[in-house]
Design a protein around this motif. Structure first.
Motif, mmCIF file in Angstrom:
data_model
loop_
_atom_site.group_PDB
_atom_site.id
_atom_site.type_symbol
_atom_site.label_atom_id
_atom_site.label_comp_id
_atom_site.label_asym_id
_atom_site.label_seq_id
_atom_site.Cartn_x
_atom_site.Cartn_y
_atom_site.Cartn_z
ATOM 1 N N ALA A 114 47.737 47.200 39.645
ATOM 2 C CA ALA A 114 48.111 46.326 40.948
ATOM 3 C C ALA A 114 46.734 45.635 41.266
ATOM 4 N N HIS A 115 45.385 46.089 40.992
ATOM 5 C CA HIS A 115 44.288 45.685 41.226
ATOM 6 C C HIS A 115 44.283 44.698 40.071
ATOM 7 N N ASN A 116 44.617 44.203 38.745
ATOM 8 C CA ASN A 116 44.777 43.041 38.094
ATOM 9 C C ASN A 116 45.989 42.047 37.927
ATOM 10 N N GLU A 117 46.863 42.778 39.121
ATOM 11 C CA GLU A 117 47.968 41.677 39.266
ATOM 12 C C GLU A 117 47.264 40.853 40.309
ATOM 13 N N ARG A 118 46.718 41.651 41.056
ATOM 14 C CA ARG A 118 45.627 40.748 42.293
ATOM 15 C C ARG A 118 44.928 39.850 41.497
ATOM 16 N N LYS A 119 44.374 39.853 40.497
ATOM 17 C CA LYS A 119 43.503 39.465 40.086
ATOM 18 C C LYS A 119 43.975 37.592 39.171
ATOM 19 N N GLU A 120 45.089 38.678 38.827
ATOM 20 C CA GLU A 120 45.727 36.942 38.147
ATOM 21 C C GLU A 120 46.192 36.700 39.238
ATOM 22 N N ASP A 121 47.124 37.175 40.198
ATOM 23 C CA ASP A 121 47.776 35.635 41.203
ATOM 24 C C ASP A 121 46.875 34.700 41.216
ATOM 25 N N GLU A 122 45.505 35.841 41.409
ATOM 26 C CA GLU A 122 44.620 34.797 41.712
ATOM 27 C C GLU A 122 43.733 33.359 40.477
ATOM 28 N N LEU A 123 43.115 34.036 39.612
ATOM 29 C CA LEU A 123 43.798 33.480 38.437
ATOM 30 C C LEU A 123 44.469 31.699 37.827
ATOM 31 N N GLU A 124 46.189 32.393 38.423
ATOM 32 C CA GLU A 124 46.796 31.480 38.385
ATOM 33 C C GLU A 124 46.000 30.988 39.405
ATOM 34 N N LEU A 125 46.049 30.980 40.985
ATOM 35 C CA LEU A 125 45.773 29.848 41.535
ATOM 36 C C LEU A 125 45.431 29.012 41.476
ATOM 37 N N GLN A 126 44.062 29.669 41.267
ATOM 38 C CA GLN A 126 42.863 28.734 40.698
ATOM 39 C C GLN A 126 42.855 27.891 39.631
ATOM 40 N N HIS A 127 43.874 28.321 38.143
ATOM 41 C CA HIS A 127 44.115 27.525 37.833
ATOM 42 C C HIS A 127 45.261 26.492 37.118
ATOM 43 N N ARG A 128 45.507 26.388 38.283
ATOM 44 C CA ARG A 128 46.640 25.267 38.663
ATOM 45 C C ARG A 128 46.157 24.068 39.668
ATOM 46 N N ARG A 129 45.218 24.743 40.672
ATOM 47 C CA ARG A 129 44.571 23.663 40.511
ATOM 48 C C ARG A 129 43.756 23.088 40.260
ATOM 49 N N GLN A 130 42.966 23.634 39.179
ATOM 50 C CA GLN A 130 42.278 22.999 38.151
ATOM 51 C C GLN A 130 42.959 22.091 36.653
ATOM 52 N N GLU A 132 45.616 20.411 38.363
ATOM 53 C CA GLU A 132 45.752 19.765 39.152
ATOM 54 C C GLU A 132 44.788 18.547 39.396
ATOM 55 N N GLN A 133 43.351 19.160 38.841
ATOM 56 C CA GLN A 133 42.184 18.014 39.421
ATOM 57 C C GLN A 133 42.039 17.672 38.107
ATOM 58 N N LEU A 134 41.867 18.163 37.260
ATOM 59 C CA LEU A 134 42.401 17.573 35.305
ATOM 60 C C LEU A 134 43.564 16.037 35.013
ATOM 61 N N GLU A 135 44.488 16.791 36.307
ATOM 62 C CA GLU A 135 45.922 15.490 35.755
ATOM 63 C C GLU A 135 45.322 14.965 36.835
ATOM 64 N N ALA A 136 44.886 15.225 37.646
ATOM 65 C CA ALA A 136 44.440 13.627 38.663
ATOM 66 C C ALA A 136 43.410 12.254 38.174
ATOM 67 N N VAL A 137 42.221 13.420 37.449
ATOM 68 C CA VAL A 137 41.142 12.661 36.637
ATOM 69 C C VAL A 137 41.315 12.115 35.040
ATOM 70 N N ALA A 138 42.908 12.712 34.485
ATOM 71 C CA ALA A 138 42.782 12.819 33.764
ATOM 72 C C ALA A 138 44.022 10.906 33.836
ATOM 73 N N GLY A 139 44.812 11.327 34.704
ATOM 74 C CA GLY A 139 45.989 10.448 34.174
ATOM 75 C C GLY A 139 46.844 11.082 33.579
ATOM 76 N N ILE A 140 47.071 12.616 33.554
ATOM 77 C CA ILE A 140 47.648 12.698 32.370
ATOM 78 C C ILE A 140 48.947 13.803 32.803
ATOM 79 N N SER A 141 49.866 14.751 32.489
ATOM 80 C CA SER A 141 50.000 15.732 33.421
ATOM 81 C C SER A 141 50.259 16.877 31.891
ATOM 82 N N ALA A 142 50.227 17.997 32.320
ATOM 83 C CA ALA A 142 49.443 19.340 31.688
ATOM 84 C C ALA A 142 50.543 19.483 30.261
#
Length: 510
Positions: A114-130, A132-142
């Motif tokens: 359960a703790h790892n799942e919560r951590k994975e959700d948090e990491l997934e959220l952070q990865h998605r944000r990163q 989105e930031q990279l796509e905005a900087v690079a001008g190309i989709s993932a």
């Protein structure tokens, strides 16, 4: 108890005996006997009772011992069962403890998951944000970036794979080439043969020059008969004690040589005798050809050849391939194939058989317009040779596709045998081919019985059937043949065409 019964039976028997005796003796004696019998019976009874008591005591003792032993075994079994029960109780207690420990571990693991799942959700959220930031900087989709990365990796992997495959193939080719060279060198070293010795003339030696005149005959009729019957040009010149026989066909030359030898030995030389001797010699040579084929097959250890194939093998002795004797070439190819097949672990007998028969297409009777490899393949198939042998014969000049392992061996060994220094002469082969074409060209005309190219192809003698060709037709035929030779063939100098029409009248006196 049995002893008592036996005692009673004895008493009864004694009484019966006593009664019987009493009937035959006096009363006093009877009484005495009865008293004696009663005493003996009483004594027997006491003895039997005593024996029965002893037996009973013995049986009772044995029975008590058996009961004691069973009681001891039961006690031991009971002890073992108690020990097993204690062991099982201990194992049950241990299992219960382990089960409780496992339950505690499962609870801890569930908490960690359960703790790892919560951590994975948090990491997934952070990865998605990163992302989105990279796509905005690079001008190309993932997805596009992933596709480009995959394509780049594919291209790089493909390049590396091609390089690896190329290196591997080069290494394999080098190794295969070295091994092939070793096998070929070993095969060549173990097999040797003569160089080309075939030519288009034979020399017939005579004891004296006086015989030349007898061979020529009156007005040259003997020599003309010999040439007409054998198709060989007989050259009688100033060479001492020798007559030259000229013909591209070795069989014709051999027939002429043997016929002349018999005629000279016999001393009777005239046209009728010449024709008789030539016919007998031709028959004898055909038998010798069959015998040569049999000996060749036996020498090479090849069995089960069709008689026609054996005859064709024998005819190879009188054929040449680019100046190389065809039978010697075929024997050499057979031996090379056997050696090479043994080195490669293939069927030695099949390879040797295919090696001997690979050029049978060069010696058929009809000689159709087919490549000799295809013709040889058809002949082998006709005479029930195995498919691998048939394919090897047809594929040794790449006319058909190779489908067996021995086919490339036949091709290689054929090339090895023909490539030896001095093994072949291209000039002689081209000359013989031109002479054959010259004879076949004239033989195609209707009414032509035989054709002989003589004087090294400078003269073509055409024998026609007198019933089908008249004298005027002979002149026209000579002209037509000369014109066809002129337009269709390449030859040095000029070719003289002589049409011979002979009429024979035969009468028999009886």
């Amino acid at each position: 108890m049995l002893e008592i019964a036996y005692g009673l039976v004895g008493i009864v028997i004694g009484l019966v005996v006593g009664v019987f005796i009493l009937k035959n003796i006096t009363t006093k004696q009877s009484k005495l006997i009865i008293d004696t019998a009663e005493k003996e019976g009483e004594q027997i009874k006491k003895n039997k009772i005593f024996q029965a008591r002893e037996k009973f005591v013995q049986l009772k003792s044995e029975h008590e011992d058996s009961i004691n032993k069973r009681s001891q075994k039961m006690a031991q079994t009971e002890n073992k069962l108690k020990q097993k029960e204690n062991t099982l109780n201990q194992k049950v207690n241990d299992y219960t403890k382990k089960e409780k420990d496992v339950q505690r571990l499962q609870n801890k693991l569930s908490d960690k998951i359960a703790h790892n799942e919560r951590k994975e959700d948090e990491l997934e959220l952070q990865h998605r944000r990163q992302v989105e930031q990279l796509e905005a900087v690079a001008g190309i989709s993932a997805e596009d970036a992933k596709s480009q990365l995959i394509e780049n990796l594919k291209a790089e992997a493909k390049t590396e794979a091609m390089s690896y495959i190329q290196d591997t193939m080069e290494e394999a080719k080098m190794s295969a080439t070295n091994e092939a060279k070793k096998i070929i060198i070993k095969s060549i070293q173990r097999c040797s043969t003569e160089t080309a010795i075939e030519n288009a003339v034979s020399v017939f030696h005579i004891d004296s020059d006086e015989i030349k005149g007898r061979i020529i005959g009156r007005e040259g009729r003997n020599i003309r008969t010999i040439e007409s019957a054998t198709g060989v040009e007989v050259i009688v010149d100033d060479t001492p004690e020798a007559i030259i026989l000229s013909c591209f066909d070795p069989i014709r030359r051999e027939i002429a040589r043997l016929s002349l030898h018999q005629l000279v030995s016999d001393g009777r030389i005239h046209p009728a005798r010449i024709e008789e001797v030539v016919a007998k010699t031709r028959k004898h040579l055909n038998e010798e050809i069959a015998e040569v084929g049999k000996r060749t097959a036996i020498d090479l250890g090849i069995h089960g050849l069709h008689p026609e194939l054996i005859r064709m093998v024998g005819r190879m002795k009188y054929r040449s391939s680019y100046g190389q004797n065809l039978l010697q070439h075929s024997r050499e190819v057979a031996n090379l194939c056997a050696i090479m097949a043994a080195e490669l672990g293939l069927d030695v007998k099949a390879a040797k058989r295919a090696g001997l028969l690979h050029d049978i297409g060069k010696v058929p009777d009809d000689e159709p317009e087919l490549p000799h490899a295809i013709l040889g393949m058809n002949l082998a198939k006709k005479f029930k040779e195995k498919p691998d042998v048939v394919n090897a014969i047809g594929a040794h000049h790449d006319e058909v596709e190779m489908t067996t392992m021995i086919a490339p061996i036949i091709q290689v060994c054929d090339a090895i045998s023909g490539a030896r220094p001095g093994a072949r002469r291209e000039i002689v082969e081209s000359y013989i081919k031109r002479i054959k074409e010259l004879e076949e060209l004239a033989l195609a005309y209707p009414g032509v019985l035989k054709t002989y190219a003589i004087q090294a192809g400078r003269e073509l003698r055409v024998v026609v059937e007198s019933e089908k060709v008249s004298d005027k037709d002979s002149e026209k035929l000579a002209f037509d043949i000369s014109q066809k030779i002129q337009t269709e063939m390449t030859y040095p100098g000029q070719v003289k065409v002589t049409v011979i029409r002979e009429v024979r009248a035969i009468g028999i006196a009886r």
